[in-house]
Design a protein around this motif. Structure first.
Motif, PDB file in Angstrom:
ATOM      1  N   ARG A  76      32.598  41.209  44.170  1.00 53.43           N
ATOM      2  CA  ARG A  76      33.144  41.597  45.474  1.00 53.43           C
ATOM      3  C   ARG A  76      32.365  40.966  46.620  1.00 53.43           C
ATOM      4  O   ARG A  76      32.863  40.888  47.730  1.00 53.43           O
ATOM      5  CB  ARG A  76      33.144  43.135  45.618  1.00 53.43           C
ATOM      6  N   ARG A  77      31.137  40.556  46.371  1.00 52.42           N
ATOM      7  CA  ARG A  77      30.347  39.863  47.398  1.00 52.42           C
ATOM      8  C   ARG A  77      30.113  38.436  46.892  1.00 52.42           C
ATOM      9  O   ARG A  77      29.180  38.160  46.129  1.00 52.42           O
ATOM     10  CB  ARG A  77      29.025  40.598  47.651  1.00 52.42           C
TER      11      ARG A  77
ATOM     12  N   ALA B  48      41.172  36.587  50.462  1.00 45.94           N
ATOM     13  CA  ALA B  48      42.292  37.378  50.968  1.00 45.94           C
ATOM     14  C   ALA B  48      43.222  37.811  49.840  1.00 45.94           C
ATOM     15  O   ALA B  48      43.680  38.961  49.794  1.00 45.94           O
ATOM     16  CB  ALA B  48      43.059  36.574  52.019  1.00 45.94           C
TER      17      ALA B  48
ATOM     18  N   GLY C  23      41.977  40.702  48.049  1.00 48.97           N
ATOM     19  CA  GLY C  23      41.778  41.897  48.871  1.00 48.97           C
ATOM     20  C   GLY C  23      40.348  42.071  49.352  1.00 48.97           C
ATOM     21  O   GLY C  23      39.926  43.197  49.652  1.00 48.97           O
ATOM     22  N   LEU C  24      39.601  40.952  49.454  1.00 47.85           N
ATOM     23  CA  LEU C  24      38.208  41.009  49.881  1.00 47.85           C
ATOM     24  C   LEU C  24      38.074  40.506  51.316  1.00 47.85           C
ATOM     25  O   LEU C  24      38.742  39.549  51.719  1.00 47.85           O
ATOM     26  CB  LEU C  24      37.335  40.149  48.956  1.00 47.85           C
ATOM     27  N   GLU C  25      37.174  41.143  52.058  1.00 46.31           N
ATOM     28  CA  GLU C  25      36.956  40.760  53.451  1.00 46.31           C
ATOM     29  C   GLU C  25      35.931  39.641  53.522  1.00 46.31           C
ATOM     30  O   GLU C  25      34.890  39.683  52.852  1.00 46.31           O
ATOM     31  CB  GLU C  25      36.468  41.968  54.251  1.00 46.31           C
ATOM     32  N   ALA C  26      36.220  38.634  54.331  1.00 44.18           N
ATOM     33  CA  ALA C  26      35.283  37.526  54.505  1.00 44.18           C
ATOM     34  C   ALA C  26      34.096  37.983  55.345  1.00 44.18           C
ATOM     35  O   ALA C  26      34.267  38.623  56.389  1.00 44.18           O
ATOM     36  CB  ALA C  26      35.982  36.354  55.191  1.00 44.18           C
ATOM     37  N   ASP C  27      32.899  37.658  54.888  1.00 43.93           N
ATOM     38  CA  ASP C  27      31.678  38.030  55.593  1.00 43.93           C
ATOM     39  C   ASP C  27      30.962  36.749  56.021  1.00 43.93           C
ATOM     40  O   ASP C  27      30.443  36.011  55.168  1.00 43.93           O
ATOM     41  CB  ASP C  27      30.780  38.853  54.668  1.00 43.93           C
TER      42      ASP C  27
END
Length: 344
Positions: free
Chosen positions: A181-182, A207, A210-214
């Motif tokens: 997830r990271r 995307a 369903g993961l947010e870009a950091d």
């Protein structure tokens, strides 16, 4: 040895010898093969001016290498690319001219090569967004092939590229399927078109999963071991729960630096940290054991170099006139550096 001397030695006219050695189609293949073998045996090599007079074009490919704070000339990726270009040139009896210039002097270098008339065409390398070189080469009438693509250049042109966006989209999705997830990205210089496409593929893969870009998990720079090492040390210094469990690398050199930093931190690749790299199948940075060290999205830059040379020589010799686009796909190869996400 002159052309006349060699022709007398093999008992043929200078015109026939010249046409045979310079690829004219009206010479039958048996005669051509016999003369090529004789030329090698006697050490005869027609000079560039003679070939120009015989064929009506310069049998030399130009490569202008920009030096703008990066190390392209000693980069193993570029070395393998040039090896592919050289193999095709040797097969087609062409030569290579390397011109090393400062970034800002490239337009003058291309104009000088064109005015001298001893370069049949050039391979454009390291294209950037809205790169002005294709338009310049069209204006001065110099045949060219781009290794990569130029976002923002709408006129038709010949290029050979790997599908960078799809490779990094697929690579990110593969890591997400392993439960990560990271996922960090250590990319090349994003002023260059290929690196921008890789970042776009990475973001699309996040995307889709369903993961947010950091932004803190993304870095760009020169694709070196030092960049991979320093970037990984920074990532691993983040607080627990914010460190990446997987790193996506733009080159094997970067992945090597990642491995060094991970080992110093007491981490085992494929257990504590997953690493997936883009692997150009390099001679110097080989990743081809029965079970490779790194899981990789593999694409041979040597093959790309040979294809660039082949398409450019076809254009120079009149075998092709219309622009050609070749999009190569990367193969996902599993190695020892990836595994399901470890328990937090």
């Amino acid at each position: 040895m002159t052309l006349k001397e060699f022709a007398k030695l093999v008992g043929m006219s200078p015109t026939t010898v010249s046409r045979a050695l310079n690829g004219h189609p009206e010479v039958n293949e048996a005669t051509r093969a016999r003369l090529i073998a004789a030329a090698r045996h006697h050490g005869y090599q027609p000079n560039a001016h003679a070939r120009f007079l015989a064929t009506g074009h310069a049998s030399t490919i130009g490569c202008v290498i920009p030096i703008g704070g990066r190390n392209e000339i000693v980069n193993p990726i570029y070395a393998d690319f040039l090896a592919g270009v050289g193999e095709e040139c040797a097969r087609r009896r062409f030569e290579i001219n390397l011109t090393v210039v400062a970034d800002q002097d490239q337009p003058d270098a291309y104009r000088a090569l064109s005015s001298k008339g001893l370069i049949g065409g050039v391979i454009v390398q390291f294209p950037r967004h809205d790169d002005p070189r294709p338009a310049l080469l069209d204006r001065i009438g110099m045949p060219f092939v781009v290794h990569g693509r130029v976002t923002g250049h709408d006129a038709p042109y010949t290029w050979v590229d790997v599908n960078n966006r799809r490779a990094f989209h697929r690579g990110t999705g593969f890591l997400a399927q392993l439960g990560h997830r990271r996922i960090a990205l250590l990319n090349g210089d994003e002023r260059l078109d290929f690196a921008d496409r890789r970042r776009a593929g990475y973001l699309a893969g996040l995307a889709e999963a369903g993961l947010e870009a950091d932004p803190a998990l993304m870095a760009e720079g020169e694709m070196t071991v030092a960049f991979g090492y320093a970037s990984t040390r920074r990532l691993l210094a983040r607080p627990a729960g914010q460190r990446p469990t997987a790193i996506l690398c733009a080159a094997t050199m970067i992945a090597t630096g990642v491995a060094q930093a991970a080992e110093e931190a007491g981490l085992v690749l494929g257990r504590d940290l997953s690493v997936l790299t883009f692997d150009d199948d390099l001679a110097y940075y080989a990743n081809r054991a029965a079970v490779p060290v790194f899981s990789a999205m593999r694409s041979s830059v040597r093959v790309a170099g040979a294809r660039c040379a082949a398409l450019l020589i076809d254009r120079i010799t009149g075998l092709r006139h219309d622009p050609v686009q070749e999009l190569l796909e990367a193969e996902l190869v599993l190695g020892r550096s990836t595994a399901p996400r470890p328990e937090d």
